[in-house]
Design a protein around this motif. Structure first.
Motif, PDB file in Angstrom:
ATOM      1  N   GLN A   1      11.511   6.193   6.600  1.00 28.29           N
ATOM      2  CA  GLN A   1      12.752   5.788   7.234  1.00 28.29           C
ATOM      3  C   GLN A   1      13.857   6.785   6.950  1.00 28.29           C
ATOM      4  OE1 GLN A   1      13.864   1.726   6.488  1.00 28.29           O
ATOM      5  NE2 GLN A   1      11.779   0.985   6.742  1.00 28.29           N
ATOM      6  N   TYR A   2      14.629   7.054   7.971  1.00 25.14           N
ATOM      7  CA  TYR A   2      15.760   7.958   7.863  1.00 25.14           C
ATOM      8  C   TYR A   2      17.027   7.165   8.150  1.00 25.14           C
ATOM      9  CZ  TYR A   2      12.129  11.411   7.696  1.00 25.14           C
ATOM     10  OH  TYR A   2      11.022  12.123   7.316  1.00 25.14           O
ATOM     11  N   PHE A   3      17.962   7.258   7.218  1.00 24.77           N
ATOM     12  CA  PHE A   3      19.133   6.405   7.276  1.00 24.77           C
ATOM     13  C   PHE A   3      20.320   7.087   7.949  1.00 24.77           C
ATOM     14  CE2 PHE A   3      18.292   2.605   4.757  1.00 24.77           C
ATOM     15  CZ  PHE A   3      17.086   2.933   4.163  1.00 24.77           C
TER      16      PHE A   3
ATOM     17  N   MET B   1       0.679   3.134   7.780  1.00 25.54           N
ATOM     18  CA  MET B   1       0.700   2.992   6.327  1.00 25.54           C
ATOM     19  C   MET B   1       2.103   2.786   5.791  1.00 25.54           C
ATOM     20  SD  MET B   1      -2.267   2.915   5.098  1.00 25.54           S
ATOM     21  CE  MET B   1      -2.051   3.297   3.369  1.00 25.54           C
ATOM     22  N   GLY B   2       3.046   2.633   6.655  1.00 25.60           N
ATOM     23  CA  GLY B   2       4.417   2.462   6.189  1.00 25.60           C
ATOM     24  C   GLY B   2       5.297   3.574   6.703  1.00 25.60           C
ATOM     25  N   PRO B   3       6.505   3.256   7.051  1.00 26.17           N
ATOM     26  CA  PRO B   3       7.378   4.215   7.735  1.00 26.17           C
ATOM     27  C   PRO B   3       8.156   5.091   6.777  1.00 26.17           C
ATOM     28  CG  PRO B   3       8.486   2.130   7.570  1.00 26.17           C
ATOM     29  CD  PRO B   3       7.161   1.963   6.885  1.00 26.17           C
TER      30      PRO B   3
ATOM     31  N   TRP C   1       6.526  -0.942   0.985  1.00 21.90           N
ATOM     32  CA  TRP C   1       6.366  -1.379   2.368  1.00 21.90           C
ATOM     33  C   TRP C   1       5.497  -2.627   2.390  1.00 21.90           C
ATOM     34  CZ3 TRP C   1       8.313  -1.307   6.930  1.00 21.90           C
ATOM     35  CH2 TRP C   1       7.540  -1.546   8.077  1.00 21.90           C
TER      36      TRP C   1
ATOM     37  N   PRO D   1      21.016   6.456   1.613  1.00 19.37           N
ATOM     38  CA  PRO D   1      19.791   6.912   0.944  1.00 19.37           C
ATOM     39  C   PRO D   1      19.081   8.006   1.742  1.00 19.37           C
ATOM     40  CG  PRO D   1      19.884   4.513   1.069  1.00 19.37           C
ATOM     41  CD  PRO D   1      20.960   5.036   1.964  1.00 19.37           C
TER      42      PRO D   1
ATOM     43  N   PHE E   1      13.449  -2.859  -1.291  1.00 21.60           N
ATOM     44  CA  PHE E   1      13.998  -1.920  -2.252  1.00 21.60           C
ATOM     45  C   PHE E   1      14.251  -2.570  -3.610  1.00 21.60           C
ATOM     46  CE2 PHE E   1      15.146   1.936   0.085  1.00 21.60           C
ATOM     47  CZ  PHE E   1      14.986   1.528   1.396  1.00 21.60           C
TER      48      PHE E   1
ATOM     49  N   LEU F   1      15.252  10.065   1.880  1.00 20.48           N
ATOM     50  CA  LEU F   1      13.866   9.990   1.440  1.00 20.48           C
ATOM     51  C   LEU F   1      13.501  11.224   0.613  1.00 20.48           C
ATOM     52  CD1 LEU F   1      11.119   8.490   1.664  1.00 20.48           C
ATOM     53  CD2 LEU F   1      10.691   9.864   3.710  1.00 20.48           C
TER      54      LEU F   1
ATOM     55  N   LEU G   1      10.636  -2.923   4.396  1.00 25.56           N
ATOM     56  CA  LEU G   1      10.723  -2.006   3.269  1.00 25.56           C
ATOM     57  C   LEU G   1      11.614  -2.696   2.253  1.00 25.56           C
ATOM     58  CD1 LEU G   1       9.660   0.830   2.566  1.00 25.56           C
ATOM     59  CD2 LEU G   1      11.851   1.740   3.345  1.00 25.56           C
TER      60      LEU G   1
ATOM     61  N   LEU H   1      16.167   4.984  -5.731  1.00 28.88           N
ATOM     62  CA  LEU H   1      15.690   3.704  -5.245  1.00 28.88           C
ATOM     63  C   LEU H   1      14.179   3.759  -4.988  1.00 28.88           C
ATOM     64  CD1 LEU H   1      18.521   3.201  -2.607  1.00 28.88           C
ATOM     65  CD2 LEU H   1      18.342   1.988  -4.763  1.00 28.88           C
TER      66      LEU H   1
ATOM     67  N   LEU I   1      19.545  -2.290  -1.551  1.00 29.99           N
ATOM     68  CA  LEU I   1      19.555  -2.532  -0.111  1.00 29.99           C
ATOM     69  C   LEU I   1      18.892  -3.865   0.207  1.00 29.99           C
ATOM     70  CD1 LEU I   1      19.888   0.639  -0.303  1.00 29.99           C
ATOM     71  CD2 LEU I   1      18.932   0.662   1.992  1.00 29.99           C
TER      72      LEU I   1
ATOM     73  N   TYR J   1       0.763   6.854  -1.109  1.00 28.73           N
ATOM     74  CA  TYR J   1      -0.096   5.770  -0.665  1.00 28.73           C
ATOM     75  C   TYR J   1      -1.279   5.560  -1.605  1.00 28.73           C
ATOM     76  CZ  TYR J   1       2.185   6.805   3.819  1.00 28.73           C
ATOM     77  OH  TYR J   1       3.089   7.039   4.816  1.00 28.73           O
TER      78      TYR J   1
ATOM     79  N   PHE K   1      17.303  -6.051   3.175  1.00 24.56           N
ATOM     80  CA  PHE K   1      16.749  -5.971   4.522  1.00 24.56           C
ATOM     81  C   PHE K   1      17.353  -7.065   5.400  1.00 24.56           C
ATOM     82  CE2 PHE K   1      13.744  -5.547   7.888  1.00 24.56           C
ATOM     83  CZ  PHE K   1      13.368  -6.829   8.249  1.00 24.56           C
TER      84      PHE K   1
ATOM     85  N   TYR L   1      20.016  -2.746   7.283  1.00 27.45           N
ATOM     86  CA  TYR L   1      20.113  -3.175   5.891  1.00 27.45           C
ATOM     87  C   TYR L   1      21.584  -3.407   5.558  1.00 27.45           C
ATOM     88  CZ  TYR L   1      15.426  -1.178   5.297  1.00 27.45           C
ATOM     89  OH  TYR L   1      14.086  -0.885   5.405  1.00 27.45           O
TER      90      TYR L   1
ATOM     91  N   TYR M   1      13.703   6.965  -2.761  1.00 26.50           N
ATOM     92  CA  TYR M   1      14.897   7.440  -2.081  1.00 26.50           C
ATOM     93  C   TYR M   1      15.932   7.831  -3.135  1.00 26.50           C
ATOM     94  CZ  TYR M   1      13.416   5.722   2.499  1.00 26.50           C
ATOM     95  OH  TYR M   1      12.752   5.531   3.692  1.00 26.50           O
TER      96      TYR M   1
ATOM     97  N   GLN N   1       0.801  -1.215   0.000  1.00 23.26           N
ATOM     98  CA  GLN N   1       0.000   0.000   0.000  1.00 23.26           C
ATOM     99  C   GLN N   1       0.830   1.259   0.000  1.00 23.26           C
ATOM    100  OE1 GLN N   1      -2.906   0.038   3.101  1.00 23.26           O
ATOM    101  NE2 GLN N   1      -3.654  -2.012   2.666  1.00 23.26           N
ATOM    102  N   SER N   2       2.093   1.137   0.387  1.00 24.02           N
ATOM    103  CA  SER N   2       2.924   2.323   0.583  1.00 24.02           C
ATOM    104  C   SER N   2       4.173   2.210  -0.257  1.00 24.02           C
ATOM    105  CB  SER N   2       3.317   2.457   2.052  1.00 24.02           C
ATOM    106  OG  SER N   2       2.188   2.335   2.881  1.00 24.02           O
TER     107      SER N   2
ATOM    108  N   PHE O   1       7.790   4.303  -1.678  1.00 23.93           N
ATOM    109  CA  PHE O   1       8.753   5.330  -1.302  1.00 23.93           C
ATOM    110  C   PHE O   1       9.808   5.479  -2.387  1.00 23.93           C
ATOM    111  CE2 PHE O   1       7.436   5.686   3.133  1.00 23.93           C
ATOM    112  CZ  PHE O   1       6.713   4.520   3.291  1.00 23.93           C
TER     113      PHE O   1
ATOM    114  N   TYR P   1      15.772  -0.318  11.825  1.00 23.96           N
ATOM    115  CA  TYR P   1      15.992  -1.290  10.758  1.00 23.96           C
ATOM    116  C   TYR P   1      17.495  -1.393  10.455  1.00 23.96           C
ATOM    117  CZ  TYR P   1      11.245   0.456   9.926  1.00 23.96           C
ATOM    118  OH  TYR P   1       9.948   0.866  10.071  1.00 23.96           O
TER     119      TYR P   1
ATOM    120  N   PHE Q   1       6.954   9.833  -0.605  1.00 27.41           N
ATOM    121  CA  PHE Q   1       6.198   8.607  -0.422  1.00 27.41           C
ATOM    122  C   PHE Q   1       4.801   8.837  -0.976  1.00 27.41           C
ATOM    123  CE2 PHE Q   1       3.616  10.260   3.008  1.00 27.41           C
ATOM    124  CZ  PHE Q   1       4.433  11.210   3.592  1.00 27.41           C
TER     125      PHE Q   1
END
Lengths: 113, 115
Positions: B104-106, B100-102, A92, A44, A103, A46, A101, A88, B43, A51, B45, B35, A36, A31-32, A34, B33, A49
């Motif tokens: 993410q900050y790396f 609904m999904g994160p 999700w 990476p 990729f 962000l 997540l 990238l 990447l 939905y 996981f 990776y 990057y 559903q989600s 993203f 997370y 995103f």
């Protein structure tokens, strides 16, 4: 079959043009989505995103999602040399106890001055 | 505010040795997370922690890999008996819990080289 597929490129566009980056996925439950950006030797970051089906705009970036076709894209308007990076796509996956997540392998974009 | 931090930034180790990689997430982020990114690859996981819930370890490539998260904050990824194929950049990311999904900050990553 990989869950997320991207054209590895390299994709080259002239400065000022629109760069179009595409991604297909196989998990219909996703559903989600993203996008990057990863500069060489960096981690990476962000960009956007999305939905819901349709377009989502943020500055020079537009993400497009078509769940029926299992397709998500990123458009970069007025491309700049500083946009040169690997992009990238990620989706999700939330199923049972799994939260991942996933990729794609990335598309390398070069914007030519 | 401070972003995700990782240490060390670079690690060179001999085959067969154990290594520990550290991640300090963004304050207030409940999800963390790990990776792995091999040269020129996407990447991969490895593991996911959410609060006090049991972690999702489904991405760990072998039983030589383990991770823990103490106090819901700092995490350590341990690789035992390292092999040359373990050479990669190990990235940590954190996010707020999101249904609904994160986002993410790396962190900057740890480049591991096994000789």
């Amino acid at each position: 079959q990989k869950e997320v597929e991207q054209n590895s490129g390299p994709l080259s566009v002239p400065e000022g043009a629109i760069a179009s980056l595409n991604c297909t996925y196989s998990d219909r439950g996703s559903q989600s989505f993203f996008w990057y950006r990863q500069y060489s030797g960096k981690s990476p970051e962000l960009i956007m995103f999305i939905y819901s089906n349709g377009d989502k705009e943020d500055g020079r970036f537009t993400a497009q999602l078509n769940k029926a076709s299992q397709y998500v894209s990123l458009l970069i308007r007025d491309s700049q040399p500083s946009d040169s990076a690997t992009y990238l796509c990620a989706l999700w996956i939330s199923s049972g106890s799994a939260r991942q997540l996933t990729f794609g392998s990335g598309t390398q974009l070069t914007v030519l001055p | 505010g401070a972003g995700v931090s990782q240490s060390p930034s670079n690690k060179v180790t001999e085959k067969g040795k154990d290594v520990e990689l550290r991640c300090d997430p963004i304050s207030g982020h409940t999800a963390l997370y790990w990776y792995r990114q091999s040269l020129g690859q996407g990447l991969e996981f490895l593991i996911y922690f959410q609060g006090n819930s049991a972690p999702d370890k489904s991405g760990l490539p072998s039983d030589r890999f383990s991770a823990e998260r103490t106090g819901g904050s700092v995490s350590t990824l341990t690789i035992q008996r390292t092999q040359q194929e373990d050479s990669a950049v190990y990235l940590c990311a954190s996010s707020l819990r999101a249904s609904m999904g994160p986002e993410q900050y790396f962190g900057p990553g740890t480049r591991l080289t096994v000789t």
